[in-house]
Design a protein around this motif. Structure first.
Motif, PDB file in Angstrom:
ATOM      1  N   VAL A 271       0.869  -1.175   0.000  1.00 55.90           N
ATOM      2  CA  VAL A 271       0.000   0.000   0.000  1.00 55.90           C
ATOM      3  C   VAL A 271       0.904   1.224   0.000  1.00 55.90           C
ATOM      4  CG1 VAL A 271      -1.783   1.286   1.232  1.00 55.90           C
ATOM      5  CG2 VAL A 271      -1.832  -1.216   1.243  1.00 55.90           C
ATOM      6  N   LEU A 272       0.763   2.073  -1.032  1.00 54.49           N
ATOM      7  CA  LEU A 272       1.626   3.238  -1.209  1.00 54.49           C
ATOM      8  C   LEU A 272       0.823   4.526  -1.154  1.00 54.49           C
ATOM      9  CD1 LEU A 272       3.740   2.020  -4.274  1.00 54.49           C
ATOM     10  CD2 LEU A 272       4.294   1.746  -1.849  1.00 54.49           C
ATOM     11  N   THR A 273       1.462   5.571  -0.639  1.00 53.56           N
ATOM     12  CA  THR A 273       0.893   6.917  -0.668  1.00 53.56           C
ATOM     13  C   THR A 273       1.971   7.879  -1.157  1.00 53.56           C
ATOM     14  OG1 THR A 273       1.533   7.322   1.632  1.00 53.56           O
ATOM     15  CG2 THR A 273      -0.677   6.446   1.247  1.00 53.56           C
ATOM     16  N   ARG A 274       1.553   9.118  -1.433  1.00 58.68           N
ATOM     17  CA  ARG A 274       2.547  10.125  -1.819  1.00 58.68           C
ATOM     18  C   ARG A 274       3.421  10.484  -0.628  1.00 58.68           C
ATOM     19  NH1 ARG A 274      -0.600  14.991  -3.557  1.00 58.68           N
ATOM     20  NH2 ARG A 274      -2.328  13.857  -2.587  1.00 58.68           N
ATOM     21  N   SER A 275       4.679  10.705  -0.890  1.00 57.89           N
ATOM     22  CA  SER A 275       5.605  11.093   0.173  1.00 57.89           C
ATOM     23  C   SER A 275       5.247  12.476   0.701  1.00 57.89           C
ATOM     24  CB  SER A 275       7.046  11.124  -0.354  1.00 57.89           C
ATOM     25  OG  SER A 275       7.452   9.851  -0.769  1.00 57.89           O
ATOM     26  N   GLY A 276       5.329  12.596   2.009  1.00 54.36           N
ATOM     27  CA  GLY A 276       5.185  13.906   2.620  1.00 54.36           C
ATOM     28  C   GLY A 276       3.782  14.377   2.905  1.00 54.36           C
ATOM     29  N   ILE A 277       2.762  13.610   2.499  1.00 57.87           N
ATOM     30  CA  ILE A 277       1.408  14.074   2.777  1.00 57.87           C
ATOM     31  C   ILE A 277       1.039  13.757   4.218  1.00 57.87           C
ATOM     32  CG2 ILE A 277       0.705  13.784   0.377  1.00 57.87           C
ATOM     33  CD1 ILE A 277      -0.893  11.314   1.258  1.00 57.87           C
TER      34      ILE A 277
ATOM     35  N   THR B  30      10.394  -0.249  -7.593  1.00 59.08           N
ATOM     36  CA  THR B  30      10.507   1.023  -8.310  1.00 59.08           C
ATOM     37  C   THR B  30       9.708   2.174  -7.709  1.00 59.08           C
ATOM     38  OG1 THR B  30       8.683   0.403  -9.800  1.00 59.08           O
ATOM     39  CG2 THR B  30      10.915  -0.206 -10.490  1.00 59.08           C
ATOM     40  N   TYR B  31       8.886   1.933  -6.684  1.00 59.48           N
ATOM     41  CA  TYR B  31       7.988   2.982  -6.209  1.00 59.48           C
ATOM     42  C   TYR B  31       8.690   4.244  -5.715  1.00 59.48           C
ATOM     43  CZ  TYR B  31       8.700   1.514  -1.303  1.00 59.48           C
ATOM     44  OH  TYR B  31       9.236   1.217  -0.077  1.00 59.48           O
ATOM     45  N   PRO B  32       9.916   4.183  -5.119  1.00 56.46           N
ATOM     46  CA  PRO B  32      10.538   5.443  -4.676  1.00 56.46           C
ATOM     47  C   PRO B  32      10.769   6.430  -5.821  1.00 56.46           C
ATOM     48  CG  PRO B  32      11.593   3.576  -3.611  1.00 56.46           C
ATOM     49  CD  PRO B  32      10.716   3.020  -4.689  1.00 56.46           C
ATOM     50  N   SER B  33      10.980   5.911  -7.037  1.00 52.26           N
ATOM     51  CA  SER B  33      11.231   6.806  -8.168  1.00 52.26           C
ATOM     52  C   SER B  33       9.981   7.590  -8.560  1.00 52.26           C
ATOM     53  CB  SER B  33      11.745   6.010  -9.373  1.00 52.26           C
ATOM     54  OG  SER B  33      10.741   5.150  -9.889  1.00 52.26           O
ATOM     55  N   TYR B  34       8.820   7.212  -8.054  1.00 50.83           N
ATOM     56  CA  TYR B  34       7.576   7.929  -8.307  1.00 50.83           C
ATOM     57  C   TYR B  34       7.249   8.919  -7.183  1.00 50.83           C
ATOM     58  CZ  TYR B  34       6.453   4.735 -12.142  1.00 50.83           C
ATOM     59  OH  TYR B  34       6.464   4.028 -13.323  1.00 50.83           O
ATOM     60  N   GLY B  35       8.149   9.064  -6.225  1.00 46.84           N
ATOM     61  CA  GLY B  35       7.875   9.949  -5.105  1.00 46.84           C
ATOM     62  C   GLY B  35       6.838   9.390  -4.149  1.00 46.84           C
ATOM     63  N   LEU B  36       6.787   8.058  -4.053  1.00 43.61           N
ATOM     64  CA  LEU B  36       5.813   7.405  -3.187  1.00 43.61           C
ATOM     65  C   LEU B  36       6.510   6.781  -1.987  1.00 43.61           C
ATOM     66  CD1 LEU B  36       3.657   5.640  -5.924  1.00 43.61           C
ATOM     67  CD2 LEU B  36       3.352   7.921  -4.950  1.00 43.61           C
ATOM     68  N   GLU B  37       5.734   6.543  -0.946  1.00 43.49           N
ATOM     69  CA  GLU B  37       6.298   5.870   0.218  1.00 43.49           C
ATOM     70  C   GLU B  37       5.388   4.734   0.668  1.00 43.49           C
ATOM     71  OE1 GLU B  37       5.441   8.049   4.299  1.00 43.49           O
ATOM     72  OE2 GLU B  37       6.384   9.447   2.889  1.00 43.49           O
ATOM     73  N   LEU B  38       6.015   3.798   1.352  1.00 41.77           N
ATOM     74  CA  LEU B  38       5.318   2.592   1.799  1.00 41.77           C
ATOM     75  C   LEU B  38       4.519   2.872   3.060  1.00 41.77           C
ATOM     76  CD1 LEU B  38       4.932  -0.531   1.679  1.00 41.77           C
ATOM     77  CD2 LEU B  38       7.018  -0.708   3.054  1.00 41.77           C
ATOM     78  N   MET B  39       3.223   2.550   2.998  1.00 44.89           N
ATOM     79  CA  MET B  39       2.397   2.596   4.196  1.00 44.89           C
ATOM     80  C   MET B  39       2.347   1.228   4.861  1.00 44.89           C
ATOM     81  SD  MET B  39      -1.600   3.650   4.772  1.00 44.89           S
ATOM     82  CE  MET B  39      -1.248   5.402   4.935  1.00 44.89           C
ATOM     83  N   ALA B  40       2.154   0.168   4.064  1.00 45.05           N
ATOM     84  CA  ALA B  40       2.047  -1.173   4.639  1.00 45.05           C
ATOM     85  C   ALA B  40       2.415  -2.215   3.594  1.00 45.05           C
ATOM     86  CB  ALA B  40       0.635  -1.423   5.158  1.00 45.05           C
TER      87      ALA B  40
END
Length: 279
Positions: free
Chosen positions: A83-89, A160-170
């Motif tokens: 589960v991914l969300t945008r970083s910093g939100i 690859t998700y960090p390259s999209y500016g996303l972060e791991l929630m779970a």
């Protein structure tokens, strides 16, 4: 014989030998490449090839007509959906922040979705809001661009998700493994019950073994269908999803499938099945 599987590196690696006539005694195989959401529906509607790669989550709808083949599929540890969300939100690391929010998933008949729903029941008060189904490769851009609040991702997205500016929630895999002690059942190979399954199992198992014994043989085939994936990411994908469960489901594998489908049935997410039909 006709077979359908995804263009993902684990499938092309596993089935390269079978698709290229390298397994002695096996008939020619005609391959159709299709996303697992497509093959899930083909199986449910008795369309498409006699042999298909589908999600384990779709099994309850198809077991009357298709048998589970205990090799060639994808189970494992440390390979669950994320589960991914945008970083910093605000609230990016808190599952409760997803209450009432719009979340993208790759399929409503996927193991990823079942794991997410089982996890959400424990971690998102009141549950998420709208579930949006979209092809898995479109999910990360949609979350990055703010069109969705979070996304459930599979396959190479875990690399690859960090390259999209996303972060791991779970990590659904880590949650499942800590909760059950079992591997995660992801992709299943099924075949029409009218087929000679013993021979098919032998051909698929030998294709897996050929892939391991000759890892360079499938390289061009894998990269040709890897959707512009880098060779390193393609290899990481293979290393993660092709393992001893691919050679033989085994008792731990069957226990994982039974646990997933049993829990999901109790939550009303899938029809209940007779577990004896899995074997």
């Amino acid at each position: 014989m006709k077979i359908a599987y995804s263009p993902c590196p684990n499938d092309t690696f596993v089935f390269h030998a079978l698709a290229h006539g390298l397994i002695e005694g096996a008939p020619p195989f005609e391959v159709t490449f299709a996303d697992i959401d497509v093959t899930n529906h083909w199986a449910a509607e008795l369309q498409g090839p006699e042999v298909l790669k589908i999600s384990y989550a779709a099994l309850p709808w198809v077991l009357k007509d298709y048998a589970l083949i205990p090799c060639g599929g994808a189970l494992g540890r440390g390979c669950g959906p994320l589960v991914l969300t945008r970083s910093g939100i605000e609230g990016a690391g808190d599952p409760a922040s997803l209450a009432g929010k719009r979340i993208a998933v790759p399929s409503e008949r996927s193991t990823a979705y079942l794991l997410f729903r089982l996890w959400a029941a424990q971690n998102i008060p009141g549950g998420p809001g709208e579930i949006v189904v979209m092809p898995f490769h479109e999910i990360m851009p949609a979350v990055r661009d703010g069109r969705l609040d979070a996304g459930l991702v599979i396959h190479e997205a875990r690399f690859t998700y960090p390259s999209y500016g996303l972060e791991l929630m779970a990590d659904m895999g880590s949650w499942w493994e800590s909760d059950t002690g079992l591997p995660i059942p992801l992709g299943a190979i099924i075949a029409r019950r009218s087929l000679d399954r013993s021979s098919l199992e032998d051909w698929i198992r030998r294709s897996v073994e050929y892939a391991w014994a000759n890892p360079e043989a499938s390289r061009d085939y894998v990269l040709k269908h890897a959707q512009e994936m880098s060779p390193d990411v393609a290899q990481a994908h293979i290393d993660l999803y092709v393992n001893e469960f691919t050679r033989e489901l085994g008792e731990d594998g069957y226990a994982a499938v039974e646990a997933l489908l049993g829990r999901a049935a109790r939550e009303g997410l899938v029809p209940p099945i007779d577990m004896a039909d899995l074997r």
